[in-house]
Structures are given as structure tokens and as C-alpha cells.
Write a protein that holds these residues in place. Structure first.
Motif, PDB file in Angstrom:
ATOM      1  N   PRO A  92     -28.761 -41.826 -35.130  1.00 57.97           N
ATOM      2  CA  PRO A  92     -27.789 -42.911 -34.962  1.00 57.97           C
ATOM      3  C   PRO A  92     -27.004 -43.224 -36.238  1.00 57.97           C
ATOM      4  CG  PRO A  92     -30.048 -43.668 -34.472  1.00 57.97           C
ATOM      5  CD  PRO A  92     -30.135 -42.231 -34.876  1.00 57.97           C
ATOM      6  N   LYS A  93     -27.545 -42.816 -37.412  1.00 61.59           N
ATOM      7  CA  LYS A  93     -26.888 -43.164 -38.681  1.00 61.59           C
ATOM      8  C   LYS A  93     -25.585 -42.403 -38.936  1.00 61.59           C
ATOM      9  CE  LYS A  93     -30.772 -44.905 -41.327  1.00 61.59           C
ATOM     10  NZ  LYS A  93     -31.793 -44.578 -42.313  1.00 61.59           N
ATOM     11  N   VAL A  94     -25.409 -41.264 -38.246  1.00 63.97           N
ATOM     12  CA  VAL A  94     -24.232 -40.437 -38.574  1.00 63.97           C
ATOM     13  C   VAL A  94     -22.982 -40.854 -37.790  1.00 63.97           C
ATOM     14  CG1 VAL A  94     -25.591 -38.457 -39.297  1.00 63.97           C
ATOM     15  CG2 VAL A  94     -24.824 -38.607 -36.912  1.00 63.97           C
ATOM     16  N   PHE A  95     -23.034 -42.035 -37.153  1.00 61.28           N
ATOM     17  CA  PHE A  95     -21.874 -42.478 -36.371  1.00 61.28           C
ATOM     18  C   PHE A  95     -20.603 -42.528 -37.232  1.00 61.28           C
ATOM     19  CE2 PHE A  95     -22.879 -46.442 -38.397  1.00 61.28           C
ATOM     20  CZ  PHE A  95     -21.671 -47.100 -38.481  1.00 61.28           C
ATOM     21  N   ASN A  96     -20.786 -42.890 -38.518  1.00 64.37           N
ATOM     22  CA  ASN A  96     -19.594 -43.019 -39.379  1.00 64.37           C
ATOM     23  C   ASN A  96     -18.925 -41.667 -39.621  1.00 64.37           C
ATOM     24  OD1 ASN A  96     -21.749 -42.201 -40.910  1.00 64.37           O
ATOM     25  ND2 ASN A  96     -21.596 -43.824 -42.445  1.00 64.37           N
ATOM     26  N   ILE A  97     -19.708 -40.597 -39.641  1.00 63.28           N
ATOM     27  CA  ILE A  97     -19.132 -39.269 -39.874  1.00 63.28           C
ATOM     28  C   ILE A  97     -18.413 -38.772 -38.607  1.00 63.28           C
ATOM     29  CG2 ILE A  97     -19.642 -36.898 -40.637  1.00 63.28           C
ATOM     30  CD1 ILE A  97     -20.042 -39.079 -42.792  1.00 63.28           C
ATOM     31  N   ILE A  98     -18.893 -39.207 -37.443  1.00 63.60           N
ATOM     32  CA  ILE A  98     -18.161 -38.890 -36.208  1.00 63.60           C
ATOM     33  C   ILE A  98     -16.773 -39.546 -36.255  1.00 63.60           C
ATOM     34  CG2 ILE A  98     -18.132 -39.165 -33.689  1.00 63.60           C
ATOM     35  CD1 ILE A  98     -21.188 -39.118 -33.739  1.00 63.60           C
ATOM     36  N   VAL A  99     -16.758 -40.804 -36.651  1.00 65.53           N
ATOM     37  CA  VAL A  99     -15.481 -41.522 -36.764  1.00 65.53           C
ATOM     38  C   VAL A  99     -14.579 -40.827 -37.791  1.00 65.53           C
ATOM     39  CG1 VAL A  99     -14.388 -43.748 -37.274  1.00 65.53           C
ATOM     40  CG2 VAL A  99     -16.625 -43.699 -36.156  1.00 65.53           C
ATOM     41  N   LEU A 100     -15.181 -40.402 -38.904  1.00 65.33           N
ATOM     42  CA  LEU A 100     -14.417 -39.695 -39.935  1.00 65.33           C
ATOM     43  C   LEU A 100     -13.828 -38.396 -39.378  1.00 65.33           C
ATOM     44  CD1 LEU A 100     -13.564 -39.630 -42.952  1.00 65.33           C
ATOM     45  CD2 LEU A 100     -15.637 -38.327 -43.408  1.00 65.33           C
ATOM     46  N   GLY A 101     -14.581 -37.732 -38.485  1.00 71.21           N
ATOM     47  CA  GLY A 101     -14.098 -36.500 -37.864  1.00 71.21           C
ATOM     48  C   GLY A 101     -12.808 -36.733 -37.098  1.00 71.21           C
ATOM     49  N   LEU A 102     -12.751 -37.838 -36.364  1.00 74.15           N
ATOM     50  CA  LEU A 102     -11.525 -38.182 -35.630  1.00 74.15           C
ATOM     51  C   LEU A 102     -10.369 -38.438 -36.599  1.00 74.15           C
ATOM     52  CD1 LEU A 102     -13.783 -39.358 -33.357  1.00 74.15           C
ATOM     53  CD2 LEU A 102     -11.651 -40.197 -32.391  1.00 74.15           C
ATOM     54  N   ALA A 103     -10.693 -39.167 -37.689  1.00 71.88           N
ATOM     55  CA  ALA A 103      -9.663 -39.499 -38.675  1.00 71.88           C
ATOM     56  C   ALA A 103      -9.189 -38.235 -39.392  1.00 71.88           C
ATOM     57  CB  ALA A 103     -10.194 -40.509 -39.683  1.00 71.88           C
ATOM     58  N   GLY A 104     -10.134 -37.352 -39.716  1.00 73.30           N
ATOM     59  CA  GLY A 104      -9.833 -36.131 -40.459  1.00 73.30           C
ATOM     60  C   GLY A 104      -8.791 -35.282 -39.745  1.00 73.30           C
ATOM     61  N   ALA A 105      -8.849 -35.306 -38.417  1.00 76.35           N
ATOM     62  CA  ALA A 105      -7.893 -34.528 -37.635  1.00 76.35           C
ATOM     63  C   ALA A 105      -6.470 -35.059 -37.791  1.00 76.35           C
ATOM     64  CB  ALA A 105      -8.312 -34.545 -36.166  1.00 76.35           C
ATOM     65  N   HIS A 106      -6.310 -36.237 -38.380  1.00 76.92           N
ATOM     66  CA  HIS A 106      -4.977 -36.822 -38.581  1.00 76.92           C
ATOM     67  C   HIS A 106      -4.551 -36.808 -40.045  1.00 76.92           C
ATOM     68  CE1 HIS A 106      -4.255 -38.250 -34.501  1.00 76.92           C
ATOM     69  NE2 HIS A 106      -5.565 -38.233 -34.441  1.00 76.92           N
ATOM     70  N   MET A 107      -5.190 -35.951 -40.814  1.00 75.23           N
ATOM     71  CA  MET A 107      -4.847 -35.892 -42.233  1.00 75.23           C
ATOM     72  C   MET A 107      -4.463 -34.469 -42.621  1.00 75.23           C
ATOM     73  SD  MET A 107      -7.670 -38.685 -43.350  1.00 75.23           S
ATOM     74  CE  MET A 107      -7.717 -38.255 -45.057  1.00 75.23           C
ATOM     75  N   ASP A 108      -4.342 -34.213 -43.946  1.00 75.32           N
ATOM     76  CA  ASP A 108      -3.711 -32.972 -44.402  1.00 75.32           C
ATOM     77  C   ASP A 108      -4.686 -31.854 -44.776  1.00 75.32           C
ATOM     78  OD1 ASP A 108      -0.904 -34.233 -44.677  1.00 75.32           O
ATOM     79  OD2 ASP A 108      -2.190 -35.589 -45.809  1.00 75.32           O
ATOM     80  N   PHE A 109      -5.856 -31.832 -44.168  1.00 75.71           N
ATOM     81  CA  PHE A 109      -6.845 -30.837 -44.593  1.00 75.71           C
ATOM     82  C   PHE A 109      -7.429 -30.098 -43.390  1.00 75.71           C
ATOM     83  CE2 PHE A 109      -6.886 -34.683 -47.180  1.00 75.71           C
ATOM     84  CZ  PHE A 109      -6.465 -34.177 -48.403  1.00 75.71           C
ATOM     85  N   SER A 110      -7.896 -28.872 -43.635  1.00 74.54           N
ATOM     86  CA  SER A 110      -8.482 -28.081 -42.550  1.00 74.54           C
ATOM     87  C   SER A 110      -9.919 -28.518 -42.308  1.00 74.54           C
ATOM     88  CB  SER A 110      -8.460 -26.599 -42.922  1.00 74.54           C
ATOM     89  OG  SER A 110      -9.412 -26.367 -43.949  1.00 74.54           O
ATOM     90  N   LYS A 111     -10.427 -28.166 -41.135  1.00 71.68           N
ATOM     91  CA  LYS A 111     -11.809 -28.528 -40.790  1.00 71.68           C
ATOM     92  C   LYS A 111     -12.778 -27.927 -41.816  1.00 71.68           C
ATOM     93  CE  LYS A 111     -14.200 -26.859 -37.258  1.00 71.68           C
ATOM     94  NZ  LYS A 111     -14.438 -26.482 -35.844  1.00 71.68           N
ATOM     95  N   GLU A 112     -12.471 -26.688 -42.242  1.00 66.62           N
ATOM     96  CA  GLU A 112     -13.360 -26.014 -43.197  1.00 66.62           C
ATOM     97  C   GLU A 112     -13.417 -26.772 -44.527  1.00 66.62           C
ATOM     98  OE1 GLU A 112     -11.193 -24.444 -41.093  1.00 66.62           O
ATOM     99  OE2 GLU A 112     -12.954 -23.929 -39.882  1.00 66.62           O
TER     100      GLU A 112
END
Lengths: 191, 579
Positions: free
Chosen positions: A141-161
Motif C-alpha cells: 500500500p505504501k507505493v501509491f505515491n509512485i503510481i501517481v508519479l507514473g501518471l504524472a511522468g507520462a505528462h513530462m519530458d522524459f522516457s519511461k526508461e
């Protein structure tokens, strides 16, 4: 490029500092100048907390001002509403669909607003996720913030890798795998 | 090329001390300065420690400097008040090895009881002040501070603010300079501040400050940036960044040294710009001096003395720009609160039930002032709980304090509270003092102290026994009780507040956030037994919420299983389950 303005808002103790460390790491890996501004101390005790991240060619001011955020990451609904006026007209709000009652609501001094996300969707681009449930399904349950970051990351200037490599360098070694999984899940949900 | 790294302002200060060859560092934790020591400890070349208070820390650094090595002391702005006794006099003594004090101001009061301006203190103490504007400069300025300290024979203050201390920016790493220890020579004229010597040293202080005013004009940290000369700003620190953001074409005199001011440089800059603004957070320290020289400038007429600045604030005040921004939504406030499982909540639920007032102190437990606990009536400064309670008793009599206690944390008690307790004993007080011992310095993020058994550098050490210490002051009625044993605690508080002698109640339970402090259970509601009385909700634990039907839910990710709610439930409608 113009300086990119990111904000992370939430409730003290929700892991905003870890998220901002990853954001700082990715900006520096991308060769940008970067400034982050955090809240430590008293506010971290369950209070409303905000972290600013700015990256670009040359960054002066370390804070994001009202009406300037390209991406607003909110770990809780009420906090999304509290800071929505910071979002640019064409900015995107990523919100974790979770309710945490502030003490003012618990003691009956104030009421928790109804239909926050529905109302925010009327005037803003909003991506919502029930990250608490998603994280529980992933097994931590603690990694919820990284899931949210994943959504945000898709809207920024960097690749998934790029993101995954920074996560690997930033989170505690034992939690690398689960955090990477969490990020990938968020990234998928944003598509 | 030098390695680049993103660093918190405080981390950069620690790095600066490392690169400057510092060998001794002492500090007392205080937001926003704490991470300086927490990062210094990573450099094995530096001896670093937590002192019980800022006065002691400063004196440790002075001793190290006298012996001939570079030393550092760091604290928050109000810590400078505690340290001001040695600070004002070491200004006369000067240094042998370089001596730097980092003082972290808190405009906007994110985590403080006032927003005093260290520059004003430094003016009174006649100590030079450097002020960096980002992490990069934080590291470089610390190094420069040691050069000035040794060249001008003076302690130097590096002043930061919360926004600098807790912002991250890019820093270039350099190697550590191995600075040779200076030889120690006995010199009582310089190091023994009795009147005959101090009178002569004061002359030296004036000479030194005059030399710094003169030489400051050529210090590389004082920078002039001429652009459009119709508008000029004199600024320093974080506000410089707001000027660059809001008006990048304006001319700027960026002061790296904000005390003493490089008068010639300022006069020259002022003569070249049409309209001069002085943009400094908090007090008009630069402005008042500049105006006293007959220079026309605009400052606090349009810029506030309160809180933090921003680029938007500058635009609004100078350019009269009406920014097209949405207003903030009206939403319920979310102030900080005690954590789920916090032992202070348990203690306060007892005091609240007994309708007892508490003279409060500085720490997480200050949060007991607000609803629903509403126990703490006063908070002044570190250690003041015990002495203010004593003052009330002496003003109003013994009976007046029979529904009062003083509450103070373990770290704060060792900081300055112990002196107040000595006073209470000596002057025949009868107050009841509660030491809320959670085995750490909580609010600042869990630093060790003299009663935890561990040093900053991680070594095991003798742990001062607070019970024995209190006993040694001659107090007969001293009790240790588990903070979560509410029945026992209630009985002791009821009895001791009525006793016309000093009593001390030490509530013991480690901070719920301390590493290794894991509750083995969680609390779970049993809905069919719930009578919807709301007793469990009274202490305001954030893990509990009231459902629409009047029963309660307990958030399992937030609950730390302390069992306080279970203990308050008369109907067994909350159970503890293993996790």
C-alpha cells in the motif's frame, strides 16, 4: 525550453519528499538546471504540504507561483482543491482519489467538500487514480505515491526508461522492484 | 570537470564545511537548520555532535577554534538567542581556527514561534554576515566565510532562510582542503574577556568592521549586474532569485555580505540607477542603513516586513501588475496534528478529561493547544513551560496551579527546562511538571540527545537517566508511567496536582515514528457492538473517521495500533488485531 513547473501536494507523511527526490533526479539526469523546494518540520505532522519542482535551462526562483504549474500532482482530493489555482490554464492535474479528513472536519468545525473531482473536471484537465487500491493490489500500500508519479511522468519530458533508472537510484534497494512496478502501472494508466 | 550533484541548501552547507577543512561541528536541532548536522555526520573527517542547546554548541565551536582548528556551529534563528551570550563576546575574542555560525531564519514561520531577523542580531553583536541565494552559493559562501573569519580574526555568521535551507539546487563538488591546525598560544589579552582586556578588544572589533566595510567593495560575493539602469535593486539571498525571475532586465547589486555593508559599492550603484529599490525579507536592515547615508531608495514602503517574498509579490508592488490568476478555493484548513499512535495524544486525552491547563513548550506536543485536545494554554520558547508555571504560582498562589501542569519533552527538558526546574525547587514552588519522554527530539525529525544513549556519530554512549537527574535536584515525588496507561496516569495527575510540593511525572513511550518502534497490532472496529457514543473520536486520532451511520472506521494504513481508542471504548467495540 521554458521552465517546467511541477507541484506535489498532499498530507504530511504521504511521501511527497521521496517523490520530489525522484523528480529532482530525473531533471538533473536530463541535463537541466533544477530547483526543488520542500516543506520539512512541523507541517509534516499530518498538515497540508507542498513541494515545488522547476527545471529548465536556468532556474531562478525555487517556488512555483499561482497560475504557473504545468503539472499538479495531488495525493489527496481536498489538497487538489486547495492548490488548483496554481495550475496553468492548459496544465494537467493528477489526483489520487483518496479522502483524508483534516482535523477541522473530524472535530466538526468544517465539512469535507462533496464531488471535488467532478467539479475540478469541469474547468481543468484531470487524471484521477485510486492509487491506494491499485497499490494494495500490487502488494504494498505504501507505493501509491509512485503510481501517481507514473501518471504524472507520462505528462513530462522524459522516457519511461529514464524514470525507471532514476527510481532505481533513489528508492531504498529493497523496494526497487515494487516501486518500478508501481511506476509502470501509473504510466500505463495515463495512456 | 567537477562532479555535479543536486543538494538541499543544508546539505550544501555541510559540504562547504567539509571542503573548507572543518574538523569540529556542534549543533542543537531546529528547523530549518537540522539537516546541516545530519549531513556533516556523513563526512568522517569531521567530528560532529548534538549539544543539549545552542549556547553549549557555540561554546564547543569556540573552544575548537581557540585550539586552532576550523569549527562550525549551526542552529535555527531562535537558537541564536540562546547562543547570544557567547556570540556577543566571541565577537571580541575573534578566532584562531576559523569559526562559522550558520543561523537559519524562518520568514513565514513554517516551523517557528517568531520570524526574527538574524541580521539584526548580528549588527548588535558586530559579527559579519554572509547570505547565499541557492545551494551552489551555500557551499561556496561557507568556504569564503572561513577565509574571512581567519583573515579578519572574527566569527562569521552564514544566514540562511527556510526557502534556501529546504530547497535543492545543483552544486559542483570540490575536494576537501586539508587546512593545517593553527598552533595554540596562550594569549589572555585576547582570550580572557575581563574588563581591562575587553576594553582593548572592543577597539579591535571596530577596526575590523571598518576594514570589512572597506574591503567588502571588492569581495567577489558582492556582485553588480548592470542592465537597464532605470531600475536598480539592492538585494541578497533568496529574494535575489525573485528579482531575477520577475524583472530579469533590471540592474542588481547582489550583496553576498549583508553585514557590514560595502558602503562605497552601494553609493556607486545608487548613483547609476534612476530608481533604487531595496528588496529584503523581514526587517529593513539594509534599507535603514542605506537611507541613513542620504541615499534615496524605496523599500518597506511597498514591501512587507512579514512572511516570505515571491516574484509575484515583486511584480505586484513594483510593476503594479494585476496578475490574472484564480483565487484560492475556500477549503477546510489542514493544520499539522499529532500522528496516529502518538503518546502525547494519550497524555493529553487524560489532561483534557481532568480539565487541566498546561503551560506548554516547544516540540510536537505544542500541537496539544488546538481542538479537540485543547490542553496547552501557553507556548513561549524552549524550556519556558516550567518557569512560566512557576511565575503563575508566585503571582496567584498555590491553589491557583492545582489545575495546571507544565508539559515539556525530553530533549527540551535537557535543553533549558532543567534550569527552570532547579528554580522551581529552589524557590519553593509546588507545580506539577510532566516530562513527555518519547526518547528522541521528535519535531525536527528524530535526533538523538543526551538521554538516548547514542551520539550523532552513531556511537553508543551513557544515557542520562532523566528520573535520576530529577531526583538529584531534591524532588521527592517523581513518577515514571507508560503514556498509554491512561488509568494509572489519571490517578497520578489527580493526586500530584493537589500536592503542595514539586512533583515530576515522566510519561515514557517512544515516538511512534522512531525506527524500530513497530506496534505489533492494529485497532479494528466491531460495528455490531458500537453504541455510537463518540468517545473514541474525542482525542482526534487521524486514523479514525465517523461513518454516516455514527459508527467509526479505522484506516488500517494509518493506524499504529497504540490502543488509545480501544482503551476509551466502554463497549468493547474496538479490538486489537495482529498484523
Amino acid at each position: 525550453m521554458e521552465t517546467k513547473n511541477i507541484m506535489i501536494v498532499g498530507v504530511g507523511g504521504q511521501g511527497t519528499l521521496l517523490t520530489s527526490r525522484i523528480l529532482g533526479g530525473i531533471a538533473i539526469d536530463g541535463g537541466y538546471d533544477v530547483k526543488l523546494s520542500e516543506v520539512h518540520g512541523m507541517a509534516q505532522r499530518g498538515g497540508s504540504v507542498v513541494t515545488f519542482v522547476r527545471y529548465g535551462e536556468k532556474v531562478a526562483e525555487p517556488i512555483v507561483e499561482v497560475g504557473q504549474a504545468d503539472v499538479l500532482i495531488a495525493f489527496e482530493r481536498l489538497e487538489a482543491l486547495r492548490y488548483i489555482h496554481y495550475l496553468k490554464k492548459d496544465g494537467v492535474l493528477i489526483v489520487n482519489d483518496q479522502r483524508i479528513d483534516p482535523i477541522t472536519v473530524v472535530t466538526g468545525v468544517a465539512e469535507y467538500p462533496e464531488n471535488i473531482i467532478e467539479n475540478l473536471e469541469k474547468e481543468n484537465k484531470v487524471l484521477k487514480v485510486d492509487a491506494a487500491t491499485e497499490a494494495k493490489n500490487l502488494g504494498n500500500p505504501k507505493v501509491f505515491n509512485i503510481i501517481v508519479l507514473g501518471l504524472a511522468g507520462a505528462h513530462m519530458d522524459f522516457s519511461k526508461e529514464q524514470w525507471l533508472s532514476v527510481i532505481e537510484k533513489t528508492v531504498p534497494p529493497k523496494t526497487v522492484e515494487i516501486n518500478k512496478k508501481a511506476f509502470e502501472l501509473g504510466w500505463r494508466l495515463a495512456q | 570537470m567537477a562532479e555535479k550533484k543536486i543538494m538541499l541548501g543544508n546539505e550544501a552547507i555541510a559540504r562547504g564545511a567539509y571542503e573548507a577543512g572543518v574538523k569540529v561541528s556542534s549543533a542543537y536541532p531546529g528547523t530549518p537548520s537540522t539537516e546541516i548536522s545530519e549531513n556533516i555526520v556523513k563526512y568522517k573527517e569531521i567530528y560532529s555532535e548534538w549539544a543539549p542547546n545552542e549556547k553549549v554548541a557555540t561554546e564547543v565551536a569556540i573552544g575548537a577554534s581557540m585550539s586552532g582548528v576550523r569549527s562550525l556551529v549551526s542552529m535555527k534563528h531562535v537558537g541564536v538567542n540562546v547562543a547570544s551570550d557567547p556570540l556577543y563576546t566571541v565577537a571580541y575574542i575573534g578566532v584562531n581556527g576559523g569559526l562559522v555560525m550558520v543561523a537559519a531564519d524562518d520568514p513565514g514561520m513554517y516551523s517557528s514561534q517568531n520570524e526574527q531577523d538574524t541580521r539584526a542580531v548580528a549588527r548588535a553583536a558586530q559579527v559579519p554576515v554572509l547570505e547565499p541565494s541557492d545551494s551552489y552559493e551555500a557551499k561556496e559562501f561557507v568556504k569564503f566565510a572561513y577565509e574571512i573569519s581567519e583573515k579578519y580574526d572574527t566569527p562569521v555568521i552564514v544566514r540562511t532562510t527556510t526557502r534556501l535551507a529546504h530547497s535543492q539546487g545543483i552544486v559542483e563538488l570540490n575536494d576537501r582542503a586539508e587546512v593545517d591546525d593553527k598552533p595554540y598560544e596562550r594569549n589572555i589579552r585576547k582570550n580572557v574577556m575581563m574588563p581591562g582586556n575587553a576594553i582593548l578588544r572592543h577597539i579591535e572589533v571596530e577596526k575590523r568592521m571598518n576594514a570589512l566595510i572597506e574591503d567588502g567593495a571588492t569581495f567577489p560575493i558582492n556582485k553588480v549586474e548592470y542592465n537597464d539602469t532605470s531600475v536598480g535593486f539592492i538585494t541578497s539571498g533568496i529574494p535575489y532569485q525573485y528579482v531575477k525571475e520577475a524583472m530579469p532586465n533590471a540592474s542588481v547589486l547582489k550583496l553576498g555580505m549583508v553585514h557590514p555593508l560595502p558602503k562605497k559599492l552601494i553609493e556607486e550603484f545608487a548613483s547609476k540607477v534612476d530608481t533604487l529599490y531595496i528588496f529584503e525579507e523581514l526587517e529593513p536592515v539594509i534599507e535603514e542603513q542605506v537611507k541613513s547615508w542620504g541615499i534615496k531608495a524605496i523599500g518597506k514602503e511597498i514591501f512587507t516586513v512579514q512572511g516570505e517574498y515571491s516574484a509575484a509579490l515583486l511584480k505586484k508592488a513594483v510593476l503594479k501588475e494585476d496578475l490574472d490568476v484564480k483565487a484560492a478555493a475556500e477549503v477546510p484548513a489542514r493544520p499539522p496534528i499529532l500522528c496516529p499512535g502518538c503518546p502525547h495524544r494519550s497524555v493529553y486525552s487524560v489532561l483534557n478529561k481532568l480539565k487541566i491547563h498546561a503551560a506548554g513548550d516547544i516540540g510536537c506536543y505544542t500541537l496539544g493547544a488546538v481542538a479537540p485536545l485543547s490542553v496547552v494554554d501557553t507556548t513561549v520558547c524552549m524550556g519556558a513551560s516550567i518557569s512560566t508555571l512557576h511565575g503563575m504560582e508566585k503571582a496567584k498562589g498555590k491553589d491557583y496551579v492545582k489545575n495546571w501542569v507544565a508539559v515539556i519533552g525530553d530533549s527540551t527538558f535537557l535543553h533549558t527546562g532543567v534550569n527552570s526546574l532547579m528554580n522551581m525547587v529552589y524557590n519553593k514552588g509546588t507545580g506539577t511538571v510532566m516530562i513527555l519522554d518519547n526518547s528522541t527530539t521528535g519535531m525536527t525529525g528524530h535526533q538523538d540527545h543526551a538521554a538516548t544513549g547514542k551520539t550523532l556519530m552513531g556511537e553508543p554512549t551513557y544515557a542520562i537517566n532523566i528520573y535520576n537527574l530529577v531526583k538529584a535536584l531534591g524532588i521527592e515525588h517523581v513518577y515514571e508511567v507508560n503514556a498509554f496507561d491512561i488509568q494509572e496516569l489519571e490517578a497520578i495527575v489527580k493526586r500530584e496536582t493537589q500536592r503542595e510540593e514539586v512533583s515530576v511525572i515522566i510519561t515514557k513511550s517512544p515516538c511512534v515514528l522512531l525506527k524500530g518502534n513497530v506496534f505489533k497490532t492494529k485497532c479494528k472496529p466491531v460495528s455490531d457492538k458500537c453504541k455510537k457514543c463518540g468517545m473514541c473520536l474525542k482525542p482526534g486520532c487521524p486514523a479514525l473517521t465517523k461513518n454516516d451511520d455514527g459508527t467509526i472506521s479505522i484506516d488500517e494504513t494509518m493506524c499504529n495500533g497504540c490502543g488509545l481508542c480501544k482503551g476509551l471504548c466502554k463497549f468493547d467495540a474496538i479490538e486489537e488485531v495482529e498484523v
